[in-house]
Write a protein that holds these residues in place. Structure first.
Motif, short mmCIF file in Angstrom:
data_model
loop_
_atom_site.label_atom_id
_atom_site.label_comp_id
_atom_site.label_asym_id
_atom_site.label_seq_id
_atom_site.Cartn_x
_atom_site.Cartn_y
_atom_site.Cartn_z
N LYS A 13 0.96 -3.63 -8.58
CA LYS A 13 0.45 -4.56 -9.59
C LYS A 13 1.15 -5.91 -9.49
CE LYS A 13 -0.23 -5.22 -14.54
NZ LYS A 13 0.03 -4.68 -15.91
N VAL B 124 -5.33 7.86 -9.43
CA VAL B 124 -5.55 7.33 -8.09
C VAL B 124 -4.31 7.54 -7.23
CG1 VAL B 124 -5.76 5.18 -6.77
CG2 VAL B 124 -7.34 5.65 -8.62
N ILE C 280 3.05 2.05 -8.53
CA ILE C 280 2.07 1.43 -9.43
C ILE C 280 2.56 0.06 -9.87
CG2 ILE C 280 1.00 1.58 -11.71
CD1 ILE C 280 0.90 4.63 -11.31
N TRP D 23 -6.64 2.98 -1.56
CA TRP D 23 -7.97 2.43 -1.82
C TRP D 23 -9.07 3.48 -1.68
CZ3 TRP D 23 -6.49 -1.36 -4.41
CH2 TRP D 23 -5.34 -2.08 -4.03
N ASN E 119 0.84 -1.19 0.00
CA ASN E 119 0.00 0.00 0.00
C ASN E 119 0.88 1.25 0.00
OD1 ASN E 119 0.59 0.83 2.74
ND2 ASN E 119 -0.88 -0.69 3.47
N GLN F 12 -3.40 -5.93 -9.11
CA GLN F 12 -4.31 -4.82 -9.38
C GLN F 12 -3.50 -3.62 -9.85
OE1 GLN F 12 -7.72 -4.01 -6.85
NE2 GLN F 12 -7.07 -5.62 -5.46
N LYS G 176 -9.21 5.12 -4.98
CA LYS G 176 -9.80 4.18 -5.95
C LYS G 176 -11.32 4.18 -5.84
CE LYS G 176 -9.23 -0.55 -7.69
NZ LYS G 176 -10.63 -1.03 -7.70
N LEU H 182 -3.33 0.21 -10.48
CA LEU H 182 -3.97 1.47 -10.11
C LEU H 182 -3.59 2.55 -11.12
CD1 LEU H 182 -3.30 1.38 -6.27
CD2 LEU H 182 -5.38 0.73 -7.47
N SER H 183 -4.53 3.43 -11.40
CA SER H 183 -4.29 4.49 -12.37
C SER H 183 -3.39 5.56 -11.77
CB SER H 183 -5.62 5.11 -12.80
OG SER H 183 -6.21 5.80 -11.71
#
Length: 334
Positions: A274, A285, A270, A200, A43, A279, A203, A281-282
């Motif tokens: 991933k 975000v 990022i 999150w 995170n 996952q 997101k 994330l853009s």
């Protein structure tokens, strides 16, 4: 005959001493470590771990030839168990698990911080909740009972709005779940509110499933409490302080890199998130999450003590906390 027995005794004694020497070296009792394992969570508060891994900063500060591995953890309890058993030698974890395990007898030390901030209180879109006062009779989620974000949420509700969870015979129902699933929980109407760690929260905002109720300094302890701390075992600190200094030096370099190179650090975050969670994330975000976090390795005992006192007040702790000896700032002062 006596000469032969005497010679045999010398040979046997020599073999015993040699064996003892070999055993001591292999066990690392003199502070020799051929491999170091560093732990962290996937995170945003733990970006220093990601940067250190990507930039191989531990390899640069540790003695030549030291093998460095990384282990990723889903929660603080698993991380702390790994520290206590020697599975990992150091890394980043939330302050809640570190303090709880310390007060339960774990011989560990916090030797640096990782970041502050990053906790956001959110409500489900369509819930009708427009302010924290309206959280009465709602269902809220946090990662674990008594975790850092749970304490932040419940302390805020109790102190500012006179609301309590059902654990304290209050009006709010508490459930737990992984932060990465909160957006889905909102979308399926299974929860009304959440104590959400970044990224999150950002997101959820981007996907339109929730809205911010409280953020920044208005969240309990968000501006002072380290959202992540660097922990090692007291045994390692006492037996090999040089090694601990090497690890903290790498962590400090990673934190400084984040401060000086935020855009590259975001790209690393990022990529690593991933790789670990599958996952992606853009960038938007990550940009949003970044604005809610301050990356620092500075840590103060009094900030942790204030948080621990709140945990006791909320009855997560059975005894009034004594954190004397938990924090050792000598390594970040070097």
């Amino acid at each position: 005959m006596k000469k032969w027995l005497s010679l045999l005794s010398v040979i046997v004694l020599g073999l015993i001493l040699t064996a003892c020497g070999t055993s001591e070296s292999a066990s690392g009792s003199k502070g020799k470590n051929d491999k170091i394992v560093i732990g962290y969570f996937p995170n945003i508060n733990h970006v220093a771990g990601m940067v250190a891994e990507e930039k191989e900063l531990y390899e640069q500060t540790l003695p030549d030839g030291t093998e460095v591995e990384y282990k990723y953890f889903p929660d603080g309890s698993a991380f702390m168990t790994a520290i206590e058993t020697g599975e990992i030698q150091g890394g980043l974890v939330g302050p809640g698990p570190a303090m709880n395990h310390y007060m339960s007898g774990a011989e560990i030390n916090i030797v640096a911080a990782g970041s502050t901030g990053g906790t956001v209180i959110m409500a489900r879109d369509g819930s009708g909740i427009e302010s924290p006062e309206q959280l009465q009779d709602s269902t809220f989620v946090s990662p674990r009972v008594g975790c850092t974000h749970d304490v932040q949420f419940e302390a805020l509700m109790m102190r500012e709005y006179d609301l309590k969870s059902d654990r304290l015979n209050g009006e709010m129902k508490h459930v737990t779940g992984k932060p990465a699933t909160y957006s889905q929980l909102f979308a399926s109407n299974r929860i009304d509110a959440a104590a959400v760690p970044e990224p999150w929260a950002s997101k959820i905002e981007e996907e339109g499933h929730g809205k911010v109720l409280v953020e920044g300094d208005d969240v309990a302890f968000n501006d002072t409490l380290p959202a992540a701390v660097f922990v090692t075992s007291s045994e390692l600190k006492e037996n090999d302080p040089e090694l601990v200094q090497n690890m903290v030096d790498a962590h400090k370099e990673a934190t400084t890199f984040i401060q000086d190179n935020p855009e590259e650090a975001k790209e690393i975050a990022i990529k690593k998130i991933k790789d670990i969670t599958e996952q992606e994330l853009s960038a938007s975000v990550i940009d949003s999450a970044w604005e809610r976090i301050d990356f620092t390795y500075e840590v103060k005992l009094e900030d942790l003590e204030a948080f621990a006192a709140a945990s006791f007040e909320l009855e997560f702790l059975k005894e009034h906390p004594d954190l004397e000896g938990l924090v050792d700032t000598t390594f970040i002062e070097e």
